[in-house]
Design a protein around this motif. Structure first.
Motif, mmCIF file in Angstrom:
data_model
loop_
_atom_site.group_PDB
_atom_site.id
_atom_site.type_symbol
_atom_site.label_atom_id
_atom_site.label_comp_id
_atom_site.label_asym_id
_atom_site.label_seq_id
_atom_site.Cartn_x
_atom_site.Cartn_y
_atom_site.Cartn_z
ATOM 1 N N ILE A 94 55.773 -16.912 -49.032
ATOM 2 C CA ILE A 94 53.701 -16.326 -49.235
ATOM 3 C C ILE A 94 53.100 -17.309 -48.741
ATOM 4 O O ILE A 94 52.914 -18.613 -49.398
ATOM 5 C CB ILE A 94 54.006 -15.609 -50.764
ATOM 6 N N SER A 95 51.992 -17.086 -47.741
ATOM 7 C CA SER A 95 51.694 -18.205 -47.008
ATOM 8 C C SER A 95 50.216 -17.557 -48.068
ATOM 9 O O SER A 95 49.587 -16.480 -47.992
ATOM 10 C CB SER A 95 50.638 -17.963 -45.945
ATOM 11 N N VAL A 96 50.050 -18.626 -48.221
ATOM 12 C CA VAL A 96 48.116 -18.151 -49.156
ATOM 13 C C VAL A 96 47.053 -18.788 -48.517
ATOM 14 O O VAL A 96 47.030 -19.918 -48.390
ATOM 15 C CB VAL A 96 48.210 -18.906 -51.295
ATOM 16 N N ARG A 97 45.873 -17.867 -47.819
ATOM 17 C CA ARG A 97 45.622 -18.562 -46.558
ATOM 18 C C ARG A 97 43.588 -17.770 -47.026
ATOM 19 O O ARG A 97 43.161 -18.698 -46.933
ATOM 20 C CB ARG A 97 45.749 -18.011 -45.444
ATOM 21 N N ARG A 98 43.672 -17.066 -48.087
ATOM 22 C CA ARG A 98 42.108 -16.670 -48.386
ATOM 23 C C ARG A 98 42.144 -15.790 -49.919
ATOM 24 O O ARG A 98 42.568 -16.564 -51.109
ATOM 25 C CB ARG A 98 42.357 -15.066 -47.494
ATOM 26 N N THR A 99 40.634 -15.473 -50.546
ATOM 27 C CA THR A 99 40.821 -15.439 -51.912
ATOM 28 C C THR A 99 39.153 -14.509 -52.051
ATOM 29 O O THR A 99 38.679 -14.321 -50.731
ATOM 30 C CB THR A 99 39.735 -16.925 -52.476
ATOM 31 N N ILE A 100 39.207 -13.563 -52.677
ATOM 32 C CA ILE A 100 37.858 -12.700 -52.490
ATOM 33 C C ILE A 100 37.825 -13.286 -53.486
ATOM 34 O O ILE A 100 38.080 -13.684 -55.178
ATOM 35 C CB ILE A 100 38.813 -11.402 -52.191
ATOM 36 N N GLN A 101 35.741 -13.275 -54.029
ATOM 37 C CA GLN A 101 35.648 -13.286 -55.170
ATOM 38 C C GLN A 101 34.183 -12.876 -54.630
ATOM 39 O O GLN A 101 33.733 -12.086 -54.714
ATOM 40 C CB GLN A 101 34.944 -14.573 -55.177
ATOM 41 N N ARG A 102 33.528 -12.053 -56.183
ATOM 42 C CA ARG A 102 32.148 -12.170 -56.120
ATOM 43 C C ARG A 102 31.471 -12.862 -56.242
ATOM 44 O O ARG A 102 30.869 -13.445 -57.610
ATOM 45 C CB ARG A 102 31.941 -10.471 -57.274
ATOM 46 N N ILE A 103 29.904 -12.770 -55.832
ATOM 47 C CA ILE A 103 29.590 -14.120 -55.771
ATOM 48 C C ILE A 103 27.814 -13.722 -55.876
ATOM 49 O O ILE A 103 27.412 -12.525 -55.665
ATOM 50 C CB ILE A 103 29.116 -15.048 -54.111
ATOM 51 N N TYR A 104 27.410 -15.123 -56.988
ATOM 52 C CA TYR A 104 25.621 -14.475 -57.079
ATOM 53 C C TYR A 104 25.113 -15.131 -55.936
ATOM 54 O O TYR A 104 25.096 -16.480 -55.914
ATOM 55 C CB TYR A 104 25.691 -14.089 -58.098
ATOM 56 N N THR A 105 23.706 -13.915 -55.506
ATOM 57 C CA THR A 105 23.025 -14.832 -55.198
ATOM 58 C C THR A 105 21.117 -14.347 -55.729
ATOM 59 O O THR A 105 21.050 -13.584 -56.020
ATOM 60 C CB THR A 105 23.242 -14.072 -53.310
ATOM 61 N N ILE A 106 20.270 -15.479 -55.191
ATOM 62 C CA ILE A 106 19.558 -15.297 -55.693
ATOM 63 C C ILE A 106 18.373 -15.337 -54.276
ATOM 64 O O ILE A 106 18.612 -16.327 -54.091
ATOM 65 C CB ILE A 106 18.730 -16.204 -56.379
ATOM 66 N N ASP A 107 17.653 -14.301 -53.626
ATOM 67 C CA ASP A 107 16.760 -14.043 -53.124
ATOM 68 C C ASP A 107 15.832 -14.212 -53.505
ATOM 69 O O ASP A 107 15.169 -12.819 -53.864
ATOM 70 C CB ASP A 107 17.779 -13.480 -51.527
ATOM 71 N N GLU A 108 14.469 -15.462 -52.833
ATOM 72 C CA GLU A 108 13.377 -14.409 -53.480
ATOM 73 C C GLU A 108 13.243 -13.801 -54.589
ATOM 74 O O GLU A 108 12.622 -13.339 -55.353
ATOM 75 C CB GLU A 108 12.665 -14.025 -52.646
ATOM 76 N N GLY A 109 13.746 -14.752 -55.704
ATOM 77 C CA GLY A 109 13.788 -14.205 -56.970
ATOM 78 C C GLY A 109 14.793 -13.214 -57.596
ATOM 79 O O GLY A 109 14.919 -13.107 -58.780
ATOM 80 N N ILE A 110 15.517 -12.611 -56.917
ATOM 81 C CA ILE A 110 16.019 -11.503 -57.293
ATOM 82 C C ILE A 110 17.888 -11.550 -56.598
ATOM 83 O O ILE A 110 18.231 -12.315 -56.034
ATOM 84 C CB ILE A 110 15.446 -10.429 -56.021
ATOM 85 N N ARG A 111 18.095 -11.307 -57.636
ATOM 86 C CA ARG A 111 19.342 -10.859 -58.162
ATOM 87 C C ARG A 111 20.236 -10.195 -57.738
ATOM 88 O O ARG A 111 19.722 -9.135 -57.092
ATOM 89 C CB ARG A 111 19.437 -11.880 -59.534
ATOM 90 N N LYS A 112 20.940 -10.160 -56.719
ATOM 91 C CA LYS A 112 22.594 -9.685 -56.195
ATOM 92 C C LYS A 112 23.901 -9.642 -56.747
ATOM 93 O O LYS A 112 24.046 -11.538 -56.372
ATOM 94 C CB LYS A 112 21.839 -8.541 -54.848
ATOM 95 N N THR A 113 24.941 -9.142 -56.179
ATOM 96 C CA THR A 113 25.978 -10.391 -56.611
ATOM 97 C C THR A 113 27.329 -9.309 -54.564
ATOM 98 O O THR A 113 25.657 -8.180 -54.413
ATOM 99 C CB THR A 113 26.736 -9.318 -57.127
#
Length: 308
Positions: A162-181
């Motif tokens: 099995i080759s492990v080459r990638r990962t998936i994650q949910r990241i939080y971003t803050i753009d001009e004070g607005i948080r989103k994922t």
């Protein structure tokens, strides 16, 4: 010294510079620490004293943050302050911060051998693609983001790897004070996490016939071109474990169980470290290598035998 700036201004300039050099997920983690902890505590100041940082540490520990979490925050603070000192916006002197002694050690949660066999036998008898993911985690020690990102193209049944080459994650971003994922697919945690893991005989026997008829670009957990994300799969795992009346164990406990079985089987520590994708062997040793009383007695006996 050029014109002094507020800490929040320095952090903003540091952020813009740092964004060029780090992964999006790393940058996102920095931004959360800045937004939630550093700016509220230090943003309005134009310099930071060691006493201020020490008081900050005690406050965060009182709020329930772990030592590691607080140390991660301090790493970001130091990077921003050093950046400010480099541009002569403030003077930076290294801090000598004290942490209270951690009296309670967090035990690594693992399945017993009996429970692990029960889970793996159940998957073999009740095959679904999502159940297969749990089996792979127990057989290969992959992280939840790595199993979510695994495609059939990553499974080489001819060579049993099995080759492990990638990962998936949910990241939080803050753009001009607005948080989103947002969900993102990226390279794994570190360069050491990109690795090849041999499959055991039972896993290979299970996967070989499927690999012949499956779309190689599909994700293993969904058998579809669209993956599932870690929090969705974590919820499925929790229901799965309740169905089997298993102990309450975090998903990461599957990885811990794999590593513990390897250590129990007398695998050498360096190999276990490489299989897990740890950056260095000390991480593996600190987490999993805890000699029991029998091993301690044997060590003492061998030592005295050598000097007789």
């Amino acid at each position: 010294m050029t014109e002094q700036k507020k800490i929040s201004e320095i952090i903003d300039l540091w952020k813009a510079d740092k964004k060029q050099y780090v992964k999006r997920s790393t940058y996102s983690a920095y931004m959360l620490l800045v937004e939630n902890h550093l700016n509220p505590a230090f943003g309005r100041k134009d310099h930071v004293e060691e006493a201020d940082v020490q008081a900050f540490v005690f406050q965060k520990l009182d709020d329930g943050l772990s030592h590691k979490s607080v140390k991660d925050i301090l790493i970001v603070l130091k990077m921003a302050l050093k950046f400010g000192a480099k541009h002569k916006w403030l003077e930076y002197r290294p801090f000598d911060i004290q942490f209270p002694t951690e009296r309670e050690k967090n035990n690594v949660e693992v399945l017993s051998r009996t429970d692990q066999r029960k889970v793996m036998n159940y998957v073999q008898e009740h095959f679904t693609f999502r159940n297969l993911g749990i089996y792979i985690c127990l057989s290969a020690g992959v992280r939840i983001g790595e199993i979510c990102a695994l495609t059939w193209d990553d499974v080489d049944t001819d060579n049993g790897v099995i080759s492990v080459r990638r990962t998936i994650q949910r990241i939080y971003t803050i753009d001009e004070g607005i948080r989103k994922t947002e969900v993102m697919i990226d390279t794994p945690k570190t360069k050491n996490s990109i690795r090849e893991i041999p499959m055991n005989r039972d896993l290979l026997k299970m996967l070989k016939p499927i690999k012949k008829i499956i779309n190689h670009q599909f994700y293993i957990l969904t058998n579809d071109a669209k993956p599932t994300e870690p929090r969705t799969y974590r919820s499925y795992y929790q229901k799965f474990m309740r169905t089997l009346n298993m102990p309450i164990l975090k998903f990461h406990g599957l990885r811990h169980s794999f590593a513990t079985r390897c250590i129990e089987s007398k695998c050498d520590y360096k190999t276990v470290s490489v299989l897990l994708g740890h950056s260095n062997i000390s991480t593996t040793l600190n987490l999993y290598v805890h000699p029991n009383m029998e091993q301690k007695k044997k060590c003492i006996e061998q030592m005295f035998k050598a000097i007789r």
